[in-house]
Design an enzyme around this catalytic site. Structure first.
Site, PDB file in Angstrom:
ATOM      1  CE  LYS A   1      -3.911   2.888   1.059  1.00  0.00           C
ATOM      2  NZ  LYS A   1      -4.344   3.222  -0.638  1.00  0.00           N
TER       3      LYS A   1
ATOM      4  CE  LYS B   1      -1.666   7.435   7.444  1.00  0.00           C
ATOM      5  NZ  LYS B   1      -3.810   6.155   7.736  1.00  0.00           N
TER       6      LYS B   1
HETATM    7  P1  NAD Z   1     -11.760   9.334   7.765  1.00  0.00           P
HETATM    8  O1  NAD Z   1     -10.913  10.355   8.874  1.00  0.00           O
HETATM    9  O2  NAD Z   1     -13.144  10.418   6.822  1.00  0.00           O
HETATM   10  O3  NAD Z   1     -12.370   8.602   9.295  1.00  0.00           O
HETATM   11  C1  NAD Z   1     -11.774   7.745   9.781  1.00  0.00           C
HETATM   12  C2  NAD Z   1     -13.234   7.736  10.853  1.00  0.00           C
HETATM   13  O4  NAD Z   1     -12.132   7.569  12.621  1.00  0.00           O
HETATM   14  C3  NAD Z   1     -13.926   8.648  11.398  1.00  0.00           C
HETATM   15  O5  NAD Z   1     -15.123   8.969  11.094  1.00  0.00           O
HETATM   16  C4  NAD Z   1     -13.053   9.403  13.102  1.00  0.00           C
HETATM   17  O6  NAD Z   1     -14.161   9.662  13.493  1.00  0.00           O
HETATM   18  C5  NAD Z   1     -12.744   7.665  12.888  1.00  0.00           C
HETATM   19  N1  NAD Z   1     -12.056   7.545  14.246  1.00  0.00           N
HETATM   20  C6  NAD Z   1     -10.927   8.053  15.059  1.00  0.00           C
HETATM   21  N2  NAD Z   1     -10.380   7.548  15.919  1.00  0.00           N
HETATM   22  C7  NAD Z   1     -10.993   7.118  16.656  1.00  0.00           C
HETATM   23  C8  NAD Z   1     -11.462   5.803  17.950  1.00  0.00           C
HETATM   24  N3  NAD Z   1     -10.490   6.181  18.273  1.00  0.00           N
HETATM   25  N4  NAD Z   1     -12.785   4.662  18.281  1.00  0.00           N
HETATM   26  C9  NAD Z   1     -14.052   4.781  16.684  1.00  0.00           C
HETATM   27  N5  NAD Z   1     -13.609   5.785  15.647  1.00  0.00           N
HETATM   28  C10 NAD Z   1     -12.823   6.786  15.525  1.00  0.00           C
HETATM   29  O7  NAD Z   1     -10.404   8.960   6.854  1.00  0.00           O
HETATM   30  P2  NAD Z   1     -10.373   7.500   5.965  1.00  0.00           P
HETATM   31  O8  NAD Z   1     -10.405   9.209   4.771  1.00  0.00           O
HETATM   32  O9  NAD Z   1     -12.108   7.411   6.025  1.00  0.00           O
HETATM   33  O10 NAD Z   1      -9.469   6.760   5.962  1.00  0.00           O
HETATM   34  C11 NAD Z   1     -10.197   5.779   7.355  1.00  0.00           C
HETATM   35  C12 NAD Z   1      -8.278   5.098   6.530  1.00  0.00           C
HETATM   36  O11 NAD Z   1      -8.359   4.481   5.530  1.00  0.00           O
HETATM   37  C13 NAD Z   1      -6.974   6.360   6.880  1.00  0.00           C
HETATM   38  O12 NAD Z   1      -6.078   4.824   7.529  1.00  0.00           O
HETATM   39  C14 NAD Z   1      -6.404   6.211   5.352  1.00  0.00           C
HETATM   40  O13 NAD Z   1      -5.504   6.872   4.846  1.00  0.00           O
HETATM   41  C15 NAD Z   1      -7.688   5.303   4.491  1.00  0.00           C
HETATM   42  N6  NAD Z   1      -7.115   4.865   3.385  1.00  0.00           N
HETATM   43  C16 NAD Z   1      -8.738   6.838   2.807  1.00  0.00           C
HETATM   44  C17 NAD Z   1      -8.631   6.152   1.873  1.00  0.00           C
HETATM   45  C18 NAD Z   1      -9.758   7.689   0.893  1.00  0.00           C
HETATM   46  O14 NAD Z   1      -9.691   7.622  -0.555  1.00  0.00           O
HETATM   47  N7  NAD Z   1      -9.909   8.421   2.085  1.00  0.00           N
HETATM   48  C19 NAD Z   1      -7.970   5.434   0.276  1.00  0.00           C
HETATM   49  C20 NAD Z   1      -7.979   4.907   0.662  1.00  0.00           C
HETATM   50  C21 NAD Z   1      -6.588   4.413   2.633  1.00  0.00           C
END
Ligand code: NAD
Length: 300
Positions: free
Chosen positions: A170, A238
């Site tokens: 990744k 990150k």
């Molecule tokens: P986001 O910030 O939209 O969602 C993360 C969620 O986690 C939030 O709703 C937050 O409230 C929740 N959260 C944080 N700490 C928490 C805790 N202690 N307990 C419960 N909930 C908690 O992020 P995202 O864009 O959905 O990304 C999530 C993961 O996927 C990340 O690691 C990101 O790098 C990865 N990712 C994102 C994308 C993208 O296009 N957005 C693509 C591939 C991978």
């Protein structure tokens, strides 16, 4: 089966919805209560902690922002290890550091709990359409038990190797995507400033050797000015930092990735932290007095 899902943000919410469609019971939680509303309406059970989300569950899925969030949710008070039973499998779908997932897997194993790292690629659209690429590290037999659930969220599911290998794949992918995004923005602004219609430029590069997935989809989003924050600069910072950190650890000299990291860190400090990574084009537009956003015309 009973499943738990923790972290219902841009990605997790859509992935949880696709898991729910498998017909298993799904217990969901997030720090933000409102993040679970649509899932509850669709039949998921809202609970108030990670500990409750995994209670009685066979598998739990995590989609959380930072490595420290995953550590806290797995190991902390009211966390997954506090609530799950022996034989439970944790699937961390966050983008995470290989060293962190290895350490978590070890601590889970000591308690009779399996752990896979299974980061994803394909963005919010892929999460919504269940067309994600999912790259999995961990024990093959554990992976095989989990595969049908992963296939409910992704079209291309790979078992990469041992724990941590999913995140290596990744981070390499994202490092390349960010280098390309920064380059595509520069190409678009340069060609436009030099007098070529950005819309025409898009079609030409798409049909030529500079074209790519990033150019086709990302640059089109810029031209359409559809830059809602689905992948924030904070998350990009990150990812690129984890890639360059891995390279430092292995003494692999990365010049391109370090330059992309420098640019992304600059944007993060310059007001773009919560904006989409593609929205950083605004800075180049400002610096050069060139407009590329909003110039899209649908092909005749
Ligand atoms: P986001 O910030 O939209 O969602 C993360 C969620 O986690 C939030 O709703 C937050 O409230 C929740 N959260 C944080 N700490 C928490 C805790 N202690 N307990 C419960 N909930 C908690 O992020 P995202 O864009 O959905 O990304 C999530 C993961 O996927 C990340 O690691 C990101 O790098 C990865 N990712 C994102 C994308 C993208 O296009 N957005 C693509 C591939 C991978």
């Amino acid at each position: 089966m009973k499943l738990g899902f923790i972290g219902l943000g841009n990605m997790g919410n859509n992935m949880a919805m696709n898991l729910l469609k498998t017909g298993h019971t799904l217990q969901v939680t997030d720090l933000r209560r409102e993040a679970g509303a649509n899932l509850e309406e669709a039949g998921a059970v809202w609970v108030d902690s990670a500990e409750q989300a995994v209670s009685g569950a066979d598998f739990s899925f995590l989609s959380l922002p930072m490595p420290k969030d995953v550590e806290h949710v797995v190991l902390g008070d009211g966390g997954v290890l506090a609530g799950c039973q022996t034989g439970h499998t944790i699937v961390d779908m966050s983008t995470n550091a290989p060293t962190v997932v290895k350490s978590l897997a070890e601590q889970c194993r000591a308690k009779g709990v399996d752990f896979l790292d299974a980061p994803v690629s394909g963005g919010v659209r892929g999460a919504r359409n269940a067309s994600l690429a999912i790259m999995v590290g961990g024990d093959k037999a554990v992976y095989e038990r989990c595969e049908p659930l992963l296939k409910a969220m992704g079209e291309n599911v790979f078992h990469v190797g041992d724990i941590g290998a999913g995140n290596v794949a990744k981070l390499v992918n994202n490092m390349l995507a960010f280098i390309h995004m920064m380059g595509a923005a520069e190409a678009l602004v340069l060609g436009t400033k030099a007098g070529v219609d950005p819309n025409v430029l898009w079609s030409i590069v798409k049909a030529s050797s500079g074209g790519s997935f990033i150019w086709n989809a990302g640059t089109r989003a810029i031209l359409r000015d559809r830059l809602a924050p689905t992948f924030t600069i904070d998350l990009a910072r990150k990812d690129i930092g984890l890639a360059t950190g891995l390279a430092d650890e292995l003494q692999v000299p990365l010049k391109m990735a370090k330059l992309a990291e420098e640019l992304i860190a600059g944007y993060q400090q310059n007001g773009y932290a919560q904006e989409d990574v593609l929205a950083t084009i605004k800075e180049l537009e400002k610096l050069t007095g060139t407009t590329v956003r909003g110039t899209w015309r649908d092909p005749a």
